[in-house]
Scaffold this motif. Structure first.
Motif, PDB file in Angstrom:
ATOM      1  N   THR A  22       0.820  -1.218   0.000  1.00 51.03           N
ATOM      2  CA  THR A  22       0.000   0.000   0.000  1.00 51.03           C
ATOM      3  C   THR A  22       0.855   1.270   0.000  1.00 51.03           C
ATOM      4  N   ALA A  23       2.189   1.101  -0.207  1.00 53.05           N
ATOM      5  CA  ALA A  23       3.080   2.259  -0.142  1.00 53.05           C
ATOM      6  C   ALA A  23       2.906   3.188  -1.331  1.00 53.05           C
ATOM      7  N   GLY A  24       2.460   2.667  -2.449  1.00 49.18           N
ATOM      8  CA  GLY A  24       2.269   3.516  -3.624  1.00 49.18           C
ATOM      9  C   GLY A  24       2.430   2.737  -4.909  1.00 49.18           C
ATOM     10  N   VAL A  25       2.044   3.357  -6.004  1.00 52.67           N
ATOM     11  CA  VAL A  25       2.221   2.779  -7.330  1.00 52.67           C
ATOM     12  C   VAL A  25       2.961   3.778  -8.214  1.00 52.67           C
ATOM     13  N   LEU A  26       3.598   3.245  -9.258  1.00 53.45           N
ATOM     14  CA  LEU A  26       4.303   4.032 -10.254  1.00 53.45           C
ATOM     15  C   LEU A  26       3.644   3.795 -11.604  1.00 53.45           C
ATOM     16  N   ALA A  27       3.394   4.856 -12.357  1.00 55.33           N
ATOM     17  CA  ALA A  27       2.825   4.739 -13.705  1.00 55.33           C
ATOM     18  C   ALA A  27       3.956   4.921 -14.707  1.00 55.33           C
ATOM     19  N   VAL A  28       4.158   3.925 -15.572  1.00 50.89           N
ATOM     20  CA  VAL A  28       5.302   3.941 -16.487  1.00 50.89           C
ATOM     21  C   VAL A  28       4.831   3.642 -17.904  1.00 50.89           C
ATOM     22  N   ALA A  29       5.554   4.201 -18.885  1.00 56.86           N
ATOM     23  CA  ALA A  29       5.203   3.992 -20.293  1.00 56.86           C
ATOM     24  C   ALA A  29       6.466   3.897 -21.125  1.00 56.86           C
ATOM     25  N   ASP A  30       6.453   2.987 -22.084  1.00 56.92           N
ATOM     26  CA  ASP A  30       7.524   2.838 -23.066  1.00 56.92           C
ATOM     27  C   ASP A  30       6.910   3.134 -24.421  1.00 56.92           C
ATOM     28  N   LEU A  31       7.284   4.268 -25.002  1.00 51.74           N
ATOM     29  CA  LEU A  31       6.621   4.761 -26.212  1.00 51.74           C
ATOM     30  C   LEU A  31       7.426   4.401 -27.454  1.00 51.74           C
ATOM     31  N   GLY A  32       6.755   3.771 -28.415  1.00 49.58           N
ATOM     32  CA  GLY A  32       7.374   3.473 -29.700  1.00 49.58           C
ATOM     33  C   GLY A  32       6.768   4.338 -30.790  1.00 49.58           C
ATOM     34  N   GLY A  33       7.162   4.064 -32.022  1.00 43.10           N
ATOM     35  CA  GLY A  33       6.657   4.863 -33.119  1.00 43.10           C
ATOM     36  C   GLY A  33       5.173   4.694 -33.359  1.00 43.10           C
ATOM     37  N   HIS A  34       4.671   3.465 -33.136  1.00 44.85           N
ATOM     38  CA  HIS A  34       3.278   3.172 -33.454  1.00 44.85           C
ATOM     39  C   HIS A  34       2.530   2.493 -32.311  1.00 44.85           C
ATOM     40  N   HIS A  35       3.163   2.401 -31.157  1.00 45.72           N
ATOM     41  CA  HIS A  35       2.496   1.748 -30.025  1.00 45.72           C
ATOM     42  C   HIS A  35       3.094   2.276 -28.731  1.00 45.72           C
ATOM     43  N   ALA A  36       2.406   2.018 -27.655  1.00 48.15           N
ATOM     44  CA  ALA A  36       2.930   2.341 -26.325  1.00 48.15           C
ATOM     45  C   ALA A  36       2.646   1.166 -25.399  1.00 48.15           C
ATOM     46  N   ARG A  37       3.639   0.835 -24.596  1.00 43.97           N
ATOM     47  CA  ARG A  37       3.468  -0.191 -23.565  1.00 43.97           C
ATOM     48  C   ARG A  37       3.362   0.540 -22.243  1.00 43.97           C
ATOM     49  N   LEU A  38       2.258   0.353 -21.540  1.00 47.68           N
ATOM     50  CA  LEU A  38       1.973   1.095 -20.321  1.00 47.68           C
ATOM     51  C   LEU A  38       1.782   0.134 -19.159  1.00 47.68           C
ATOM     52  N   GLY A  39       2.154   0.587 -17.967  1.00 48.32           N
ATOM     53  CA  GLY A  39       1.987  -0.294 -16.824  1.00 48.32           C
ATOM     54  C   GLY A  39       1.914   0.460 -15.510  1.00 48.32           C
ATOM     55  N   LEU A  40       1.416  -0.238 -14.507  1.00 44.96           N
ATOM     56  CA  LEU A  40       1.455   0.208 -13.124  1.00 44.96           C
ATOM     57  C   LEU A  40       2.348  -0.758 -12.356  1.00 44.96           C
ATOM     58  N   LEU A  41       3.294  -0.222 -11.595  1.00 47.35           N
ATOM     59  CA  LEU A  41       4.203  -1.032 -10.790  1.00 47.35           C
ATOM     60  C   LEU A  41       4.045  -0.654  -9.328  1.00 47.35           C
ATOM     61  N   ASP A  42       4.292  -1.618  -8.435  1.00 55.59           N
ATOM     62  CA  ASP A  42       4.388  -1.231  -7.031  1.00 55.59           C
ATOM     63  C   ASP A  42       5.797  -0.701  -6.777  1.00 55.59           C
ATOM     64  N   LEU A  43       6.075  -0.227  -5.577  1.00 57.05           N
ATOM     65  CA  LEU A  43       7.353   0.421  -5.322  1.00 57.05           C
ATOM     66  C   LEU A  43       8.532  -0.547  -5.314  1.00 57.05           C
ATOM     67  N   SER A  44       8.270  -1.833  -5.295  1.00 58.90           N
ATOM     68  CA  SER A  44       9.352  -2.804  -5.423  1.00 58.90           C
ATOM     69  C   SER A  44       9.635  -3.131  -6.883  1.00 58.90           C
ATOM     70  N   GLY A  45       8.876  -2.523  -7.799  1.00 58.01           N
ATOM     71  CA  GLY A  45       9.091  -2.732  -9.227  1.00 58.01           C
ATOM     72  C   GLY A  45       8.311  -3.873  -9.823  1.00 58.01           C
ATOM     73  N   THR A  46       7.430  -4.484  -9.051  1.00 61.97           N
ATOM     74  CA  THR A  46       6.625  -5.589  -9.563  1.00 61.97           C
ATOM     75  C   THR A  46       5.441  -5.053 -10.365  1.00 61.97           C
ATOM     76  N   PRO A  47       5.270  -5.506 -11.615  1.00 64.11           N
ATOM     77  CA  PRO A  47       4.137  -5.017 -12.413  1.00 64.11           C
ATOM     78  C   PRO A  47       2.798  -5.470 -11.830  1.00 64.11           C
ATOM     79  N   LEU A  48       1.883  -4.529 -11.702  1.00 64.91           N
ATOM     80  CA  LEU A  48       0.516  -4.842 -11.302  1.00 64.91           C
ATOM     81  C   LEU A  48      -0.361  -5.061 -12.519  1.00 64.91           C
ATOM     82  N   VAL A  49      -0.103  -4.310 -13.582  1.00 63.91           N
ATOM     83  CA  VAL A  49      -0.806  -4.472 -14.846  1.00 63.91           C
ATOM     84  C   VAL A  49       0.068  -3.883 -15.945  1.00 63.91           C
ATOM     85  N   VAL A  50       0.087  -4.541 -17.112  1.00 66.32           N
ATOM     86  CA  VAL A  50       0.810  -4.046 -18.286  1.00 66.32           C
ATOM     87  C   VAL A  50      -0.100  -4.207 -19.497  1.00 66.32           C
ATOM     88  N   GLU A  51      -0.210  -3.160 -20.288  1.00 67.92           N
ATOM     89  CA  GLU A  51      -1.010  -3.205 -21.510  1.00 67.92           C
ATOM     90  C   GLU A  51      -0.232  -2.565 -22.652  1.00 67.92           C
TER      91      GLU A  51
END
Length: 372
Positions: free
Chosen positions: A69-98
């Protein structure tokens, strides 16, 4: 979070320590100081203490970990024609990736507003209830000035030059914002999968070409363009003008965009670099020859870096990395042209962390920014 508390939390979040004794050993702080700061971190809801870890004797210490419950991080890897987006917990474990379609050529404001809306959607749909968002990170396929968070003279990114990406997101979220080159994020995320390798070159081969450099376990940015091999001039029988305006850049011959352009001229239409890999897998000779030549050119550029910094490993990621002829040609060029001492223990392989490596790297660097 500054000072010793932040340092202790980094050690736990990074998996380097999981008990008070290990924190004392790695931080150099007295055991009493560590215990005081750990209690403060537990009291603030950032750490939890549970279970126990193995012991060489005596009482088994309790295990510390970052609180879910310490927090989440919102991260994105942007390409030319797509983006990979995710939410991670503070230990770096992905909670969801799309992965979602996204056209970077639409310009910075439209693209960044879309990313912000996508983050809001992920948080509303998958974010743990009551857990705060702690920071935002975005990887971009172009050179990034680390001091200002602005893209500088990118290729195939119209309208992005000198755009204040970090400021744009900061106005929307009022949180720490990390803007970084996508190959650098890939390198940081991938480096953790290569224990014992202190110096690693991580190549991203997709629509463009980039390279992240890890030296002595730390990302080497230089002024922001370290590892940018895409505009190194290569030898060729023909002459091609690169998107940067110069002749015969590596990217003009070996990037996914370049390969798709040549295939289109040959009457073979492909929509994205992964389609080139599919053609190679299907044994289409035109695609296989192009990919093999791309690997040879990339390998010739990498020979200079290998002889210069003597890395422990060269890791290849990005959508083109799934084409075996590319990897084989890179290996052949490097092993043929480099000094034996430089290649004696050198490993050249595809990424171990998979498609989420850049997001994992974003989480590592963003957590540092949040704790600073």
């Amino acid at each position: 979070m500054r000072g010793a508390q932040g340092d202790l939390l980094r050690l736990i979040a990074g998996g380097h320590a999981e008990s008070r004794a290990e924190l004392a050993r790695l931080s150099g702080l007295a055991a009493s100081s560590v215990s005081l700061r750990v209690e403060e971190l537990i009291g603030s809801g950032l750490l939890v203490e549970e279970g126990s870890v193995s012991s060489r004797g005596g009482r088994r210490p309790r295990r510390l970990r970052v609180s879910p419950t310490a927090g989440v991080l919102a991260v994105a890897d942007l390409g030319g024609h797509h983006a990979r987006l995710g939410l991670l917990d503070l230990s770096g474990t992905p909670l969801v990736v799309e992965e979602r379609p996204c056209e970077i050529a639409l310009g910075p404001e439209a693209t960044l507003n879309w990313i912000a809306a996508s983050f809001d959607d992920l948080l509303a749909t998958h974010g743990p209830a009551g857990v705060p968002l702690r920071g935002i990170a975005i990887g971009l396929p172009g050179p990034v000035d680390p001091a200002s968070g602005r893209v500088v003279s990118p290729s195939r990114m119209p309208g992005w030059n000198n755009f204040p990406v970090a400021e744009h997101f900061g106005a929307h979220y009022d949180l720490p914002v990390l803007v970084e080159n996508d190959a650098n994020l890939l390198a940081v995320g991938e480096a953790r999968a290569w224990p014992g390798c202190e110096t690693v070159l991580v190549l991203k081969a997709g629509s463009g070409i980039g390279c992240g450099v890890i030296v002595n376990g730390v990302l080497h940015r230089g002024r922001g363009a370290a590892g940018d091999i895409s505009h190194v001039r290569v030898r060729s029988d023909s002459s091609v003008t690169c998107s940067c305006g110069h002749l015969d850049c590596l990217e003009a011959y070996a990037s996914g965009a370049a390969l798709m352009g040549v295939l289109a001229e040959q009457g073979i239409a492909v929509g994205r670099p992964s389609d080139v890999v599919a053609l190679v897998d299907d044994g289409i000779p035109e695609a296989t020859a192009l990919v093999r030549n791309a690997g040879r050119l990339i390998g010739e550029v990498l020979t200079v870096l290998v002889n210069f910094i003597n890395p422990d490993a060269i890791v290849v990621g990005g959508s083109l990395s799934k084409a075996e002829p590319l990897i084989s040609a890179i290996r052949a060029a490097v092993y043929e042209r480099c000094l034996p001492l430089a290649t004696r223990d050198l490993e050249i392989a595809v990424t171990r962390s998979g498609p989420d490596a850049a997001l994992l790297g974003a989480g590592i660097l963003l957590l540092d920014a949040v704790l600073s």
